[in-house]
Design a protein around this motif. Structure first.
Motif, PDB file in Angstrom:
ATOM      1  N   LYS A 133      -0.372  60.471  25.923  1.00  0.00           N
ATOM      2  CA  LYS A 133      -1.487  59.690  25.964  1.00  0.00           C
ATOM      3  C   LYS A 133      -1.399  58.899  27.358  1.00  0.00           C
ATOM      4  O   LYS A 133      -2.540  58.571  27.832  1.00  0.00           O
ATOM      5  CB  LYS A 133      -1.563  58.892  24.780  1.00  0.00           C
ATOM      6  CG  LYS A 133      -2.703  57.824  24.702  1.00  0.00           C
ATOM      7  CD  LYS A 133      -2.567  56.887  23.498  1.00  0.00           C
ATOM      8  CE  LYS A 133      -3.627  55.680  23.747  1.00  0.00           C
ATOM      9  NZ  LYS A 133      -3.358  54.728  22.204  1.00  0.00           N
ATOM     10  N   LEU A 134      -0.465  58.281  27.495  1.00  0.00           N
ATOM     11  CA  LEU A 134      -0.275  57.382  28.976  1.00  0.00           C
ATOM     12  C   LEU A 134      -0.240  58.236  30.129  1.00  0.00           C
ATOM     13  O   LEU A 134      -0.272  57.652  31.199  1.00  0.00           O
ATOM     14  CB  LEU A 134       0.908  56.325  28.695  1.00  0.00           C
ATOM     15  CG  LEU A 134       0.876  55.656  27.366  1.00  0.00           C
ATOM     16  CD1 LEU A 134       2.235  54.814  27.475  1.00  0.00           C
ATOM     17  CD2 LEU A 134      -0.402  54.615  27.606  1.00  0.00           C
ATOM     18  N   GLY A 135      -0.118  59.612  30.069  1.00  0.00           N
ATOM     19  CA  GLY A 135       0.148  60.386  31.279  1.00  0.00           C
ATOM     20  C   GLY A 135       1.440  60.228  32.190  1.00  0.00           C
ATOM     21  O   GLY A 135       1.363  60.159  33.154  1.00  0.00           O
ATOM     22  N   LEU A 136       2.676  59.973  31.273  1.00  0.00           N
ATOM     23  CA  LEU A 136       3.675  59.586  31.868  1.00  0.00           C
ATOM     24  C   LEU A 136       4.624  61.306  31.900  1.00  0.00           C
ATOM     25  O   LEU A 136       4.763  61.671  31.062  1.00  0.00           O
ATOM     26  CB  LEU A 136       4.548  58.590  31.210  1.00  0.00           C
ATOM     27  CG  LEU A 136       3.892  57.306  31.547  1.00  0.00           C
ATOM     28  CD1 LEU A 136       4.502  56.148  30.340  1.00  0.00           C
ATOM     29  CD2 LEU A 136       3.833  56.770  32.724  1.00  0.00           C
ATOM     30  N   SER A 137       5.215  61.251  33.014  1.00  0.00           N
ATOM     31  CA  SER A 137       5.894  62.275  33.260  1.00  0.00           C
ATOM     32  C   SER A 137       7.466  62.279  32.820  1.00  0.00           C
ATOM     33  O   SER A 137       7.862  60.938  32.253  1.00  0.00           O
ATOM     34  CB  SER A 137       5.816  62.898  34.689  1.00  0.00           C
ATOM     35  OG  SER A 137       6.663  61.723  35.561  1.00  0.00           O
ATOM     36  N   ASP A 138       8.243  63.490  32.698  1.00  0.00           N
ATOM     37  CA  ASP A 138       9.611  62.887  32.494  1.00  0.00           C
ATOM     38  C   ASP A 138      10.349  62.217  33.202  1.00  0.00           C
ATOM     39  O   ASP A 138      11.282  61.261  32.980  1.00  0.00           O
ATOM     40  CB  ASP A 138      10.473  64.459  32.142  1.00  0.00           C
ATOM     41  CG  ASP A 138      10.323  65.147  30.958  1.00  0.00           C
ATOM     42  OD1 ASP A 138       9.193  64.718  30.173  1.00  0.00           O
ATOM     43  OD2 ASP A 138      10.667  66.335  30.772  1.00  0.00           O
ATOM     44  N   ALA A 139      10.006  62.280  34.429  1.00  0.00           N
ATOM     45  CA  ALA A 139      10.705  61.611  35.579  1.00  0.00           C
ATOM     46  C   ALA A 139      10.256  59.989  35.195  1.00  0.00           C
ATOM     47  O   ALA A 139      11.039  59.013  35.481  1.00  0.00           O
ATOM     48  CB  ALA A 139      10.260  61.873  36.969  1.00  0.00           C
ATOM     49  N   ASP A 140       9.106  59.890  34.921  1.00  0.00           N
ATOM     50  CA  ASP A 140       8.514  58.295  34.430  1.00  0.00           C
ATOM     51  C   ASP A 140       9.334  57.833  33.429  1.00  0.00           C
ATOM     52  O   ASP A 140       9.828  56.726  33.314  1.00  0.00           O
ATOM     53  CB  ASP A 140       7.147  58.387  34.333  1.00  0.00           C
ATOM     54  CG  ASP A 140       6.148  58.664  35.349  1.00  0.00           C
ATOM     55  OD1 ASP A 140       6.811  58.311  36.612  1.00  0.00           O
ATOM     56  OD2 ASP A 140       5.162  59.131  35.180  1.00  0.00           O
ATOM     57  N   LEU A 141       9.684  58.762  32.381  1.00  0.00           N
ATOM     58  CA  LEU A 141      10.394  58.209  31.114  1.00  0.00           C
ATOM     59  C   LEU A 141      11.543  58.040  31.507  1.00  0.00           C
ATOM     60  O   LEU A 141      12.105  57.172  30.713  1.00  0.00           O
ATOM     61  CB  LEU A 141      10.126  59.447  30.222  1.00  0.00           C
ATOM     62  CG  LEU A 141       8.555  59.730  29.701  1.00  0.00           C
ATOM     63  CD1 LEU A 141       8.755  60.845  28.367  1.00  0.00           C
ATOM     64  CD2 LEU A 141       8.185  58.201  29.065  1.00  0.00           C
ATOM     65  N   GLN A 142      12.314  58.837  32.307  1.00  0.00           N
ATOM     66  CA  GLN A 142      13.666  58.509  32.791  1.00  0.00           C
ATOM     67  C   GLN A 142      13.672  57.207  33.561  1.00  0.00           C
ATOM     68  O   GLN A 142      14.678  56.468  33.367  1.00  0.00           O
ATOM     69  CB  GLN A 142      14.173  59.596  33.678  1.00  0.00           C
ATOM     70  CG  GLN A 142      15.731  59.449  33.924  1.00  0.00           C
ATOM     71  CD  GLN A 142      16.599  59.291  32.750  1.00  0.00           C
ATOM     72  OE1 GLN A 142      16.596  60.192  31.946  1.00  0.00           O
ATOM     73  NE2 GLN A 142      17.476  58.205  32.641  1.00  0.00           N
ATOM     74  N   GLU A 143      12.927  56.925  34.169  1.00  0.00           N
ATOM     75  CA  GLU A 143      12.728  55.610  34.951  1.00  0.00           C
ATOM     76  C   GLU A 143      12.700  54.435  33.873  1.00  0.00           C
ATOM     77  O   GLU A 143      13.439  53.302  34.012  1.00  0.00           O
ATOM     78  CB  GLU A 143      11.731  55.447  35.885  1.00  0.00           C
ATOM     79  CG  GLU A 143      11.494  54.307  36.678  1.00  0.00           C
ATOM     80  CD  GLU A 143      10.422  54.103  37.837  1.00  0.00           C
ATOM     81  OE1 GLU A 143       9.996  53.017  38.202  1.00  0.00           O
ATOM     82  OE2 GLU A 143       9.762  55.279  37.938  1.00  0.00           O
ATOM     83  N   PHE A 144      11.931  54.754  32.898  1.00  0.00           N
ATOM     84  CA  PHE A 144      11.565  53.543  31.816  1.00  0.00           C
ATOM     85  C   PHE A 144      12.999  53.405  31.077  1.00  0.00           C
ATOM     86  O   PHE A 144      13.375  52.225  30.956  1.00  0.00           O
ATOM     87  CB  PHE A 144      10.240  54.098  30.923  1.00  0.00           C
ATOM     88  CG  PHE A 144      10.406  53.282  29.610  1.00  0.00           C
ATOM     89  CD1 PHE A 144       9.976  51.926  29.583  1.00  0.00           C
ATOM     90  CD2 PHE A 144      10.912  53.627  28.387  1.00  0.00           C
ATOM     91  CE1 PHE A 144       9.882  51.109  28.515  1.00  0.00           C
ATOM     92  CE2 PHE A 144      10.684  52.951  27.217  1.00  0.00           C
ATOM     93  CZ  PHE A 144      10.307  51.691  27.381  1.00  0.00           C
ATOM     94  N   ILE A 145      13.758  54.449  30.652  1.00  0.00           N
ATOM     95  CA  ILE A 145      14.809  54.493  30.052  1.00  0.00           C
ATOM     96  C   ILE A 145      16.003  53.575  30.959  1.00  0.00           C
ATOM     97  O   ILE A 145      16.798  52.749  30.367  1.00  0.00           O
ATOM     98  CB  ILE A 145      15.560  55.915  29.776  1.00  0.00           C
ATOM     99  CG1 ILE A 145      14.578  56.496  28.658  1.00  0.00           C
ATOM    100  CG2 ILE A 145      16.903  55.586  29.435  1.00  0.00           C
ATOM    101  CD1 ILE A 145      14.983  57.912  28.395  1.00  0.00           C
TER     102      ILE A 145
END
Length: 402
Positions: A133-145
């Motif tokens: 829904k937010l349009g976040l990639s796996d790379a974005d999610l890794q940055e979030f983590i």
């Protein structure tokens, strides 16, 4: 809500407030700040970064991933605004205490674990993927983590409180009682006031300002504090700390008592009698006899006259520093020593002005005990005088404390 449920709810609020206090006290620099109820429950602003912390206390709940999934999704919403360039970059932290189930979570989490357990959920039988829904990639999610810290092994309530009391004892170089009843109570009151401010800028405070604000040695009547301590236990601890052995020493003791707007003569007389009984010694065998001073700063002149009339009729011996009809107040007169022969049981002072005039003229050890409803009515600047300020909500509480 049952009493037990109410107490659990209050304890949950306390836990969050206590965590805020702990974080302030542990800030490395006096200029570092926290924001209460900012982006999350607590935001910490240091010279190098900002961290938003979600803090929860679930002492009777087993940990499950679903318990923290919504807070993580909300943090991800904020992270999305960071990626969009509309919000400054921050760190995120989930901090919680649970009854059990901590072994279900293995850290650090992976991107797949984040998506499957925290970001994917079902609502109205429809599957939702929050990251999609937010349009976040796996790379974005890794940055979030990388910006997210999860701690589901937070300290138990009492252990956290004990650590705070210890920290306050160190900060103010005081004993445990003073740390809890003065500085912790002040800290709790300060955090509560900040948390309900509408303007977020007013919910921000630095370590330096916080320490300055709570550095007041007075016992506050805090409803939530009393809910957990219990009124009887609260009174007992105050009595044990300040009043249990007072009648053993021939000190000059001043009891300054603010009266409520509605009061009656019998209540005041009873308090006078209790104070006189506990803190006078007129025994023939006592080498140093003594009796206390008492002042009701806000009593009406007409009520004070009625009070003195009642005491006189009951042959309850007192003096008021006025040796003759129409006399002004004389410190020499009020300092007449109580003795076995004169059976002087109390010394009545009319107002704070007379107290301030009298205190410097006494060379003996002096102690001032001030009971008030909202704000103290007297300030004692002489550090050689023991000064105890206790906030009350009911005049009858004094009888349980002294």
């Amino acid at each position: 809500m049952s009493n037990r449920s109410a107490t659990d709810t209050i304890k949950g609020y306390f836990y969050q407030f206590d965590y805020s206090i702990a974080k302030i006290l542990n800030l490395p620099k006096d200029s570092d700040e926290i924001v209460v109820e900012g982006i999350e429950d607590i935001d910490i602003n240091s010279s190098t970064d900002e961290t938003a912390i979600q803090c929860k206390y679930y002492a009777k709940t087993e940990y499950n991933h679903s318990v923290i999934s919504k807070p993580i999704r909300l943090m991800l919403d904020h992270f999305k605004s960071v990626k969009n360039g509309t919000t400054p970059k921050i760190k995120y932290q989930l901090y919680g205490h649970y009854k059990s189930g901590q072994s279900k979570l293995t850290l650090p989490i992976s991107v797949n674990f984040l998506k499957e357990n925290f970001l994917t959920y079902t609502s109205s039988k429809i599957k939702h993927e929050h990251h999609t829904k937010l349009g976040l990639s796996d790379a974005d999610l890794q940055e979030f983590i990388s910006s997210l810290k999860i701690d589901i092994n937070a300290k138990e309530y009492q252990l956290q409180l004990t650590d705070i009391i210890s920290s306050l004892s160190t900060t103010f170089s005081c004993d445990t009682f003073d740390a809890e009843y003065y500085f912790y109570n002040n800290a709790l009151n300060e955090i509560r006031k900040i948390a309900i401010e509408d303007n977020i800028s007013n919910r921000k405070i630095s370590k330096r300002d916080f320490i300055d604000k709570i550095n007041k040695k007075k016992v506050l009547f805090n409803k939530w504090f009393l809910e957990l301590k219990g009124l009887k236990n609260y009174h007992k601890e105050l009595k044990d700390q300040h009043f249990r052995t007072l009648n053993k020493s021939p000190f000059e003791r001043f009891f300054i008592i603010e009266l409520p707007i509605k009061h009656n003569l019998s209540e005041i007389k009873e308090i006078i009698q209790i104070i006189s009984k506990h803190y006078s010694n007129l025994s023939k065998r006592e080498p140093k006899t003594f009796c206390p001073y008492i002042c009701f700063p806000n009593i009406k002149d007409s009520d004070l006259l009625l009070l003195k009339d009642e005491l006189f009729k009951e042959e309850f011996n007192f003096i008021d520093g006025k040796p003759y009809s129409g006399s002004k107040f004389y410190t020499k007169a009020i300092k007449t020593e109580a003795s076995y022969s004169n059976q002087l049981k109390i010394k009545i002072i009319k107002d704070i002005t007379e107290v301030n005039e009298l205190l410097p003229s006494i060379s003996k050890t002096k102690q001032v005990f001030h009971f008030y409803f909202k704000n103290p009515l007297i300030t004692i600047s002489d550090t050689g005088i023991k000064n105890v300020n206790i906030q009350i909500s009911d005049l009858n509480h004094i009888k349980e404390i002294i």
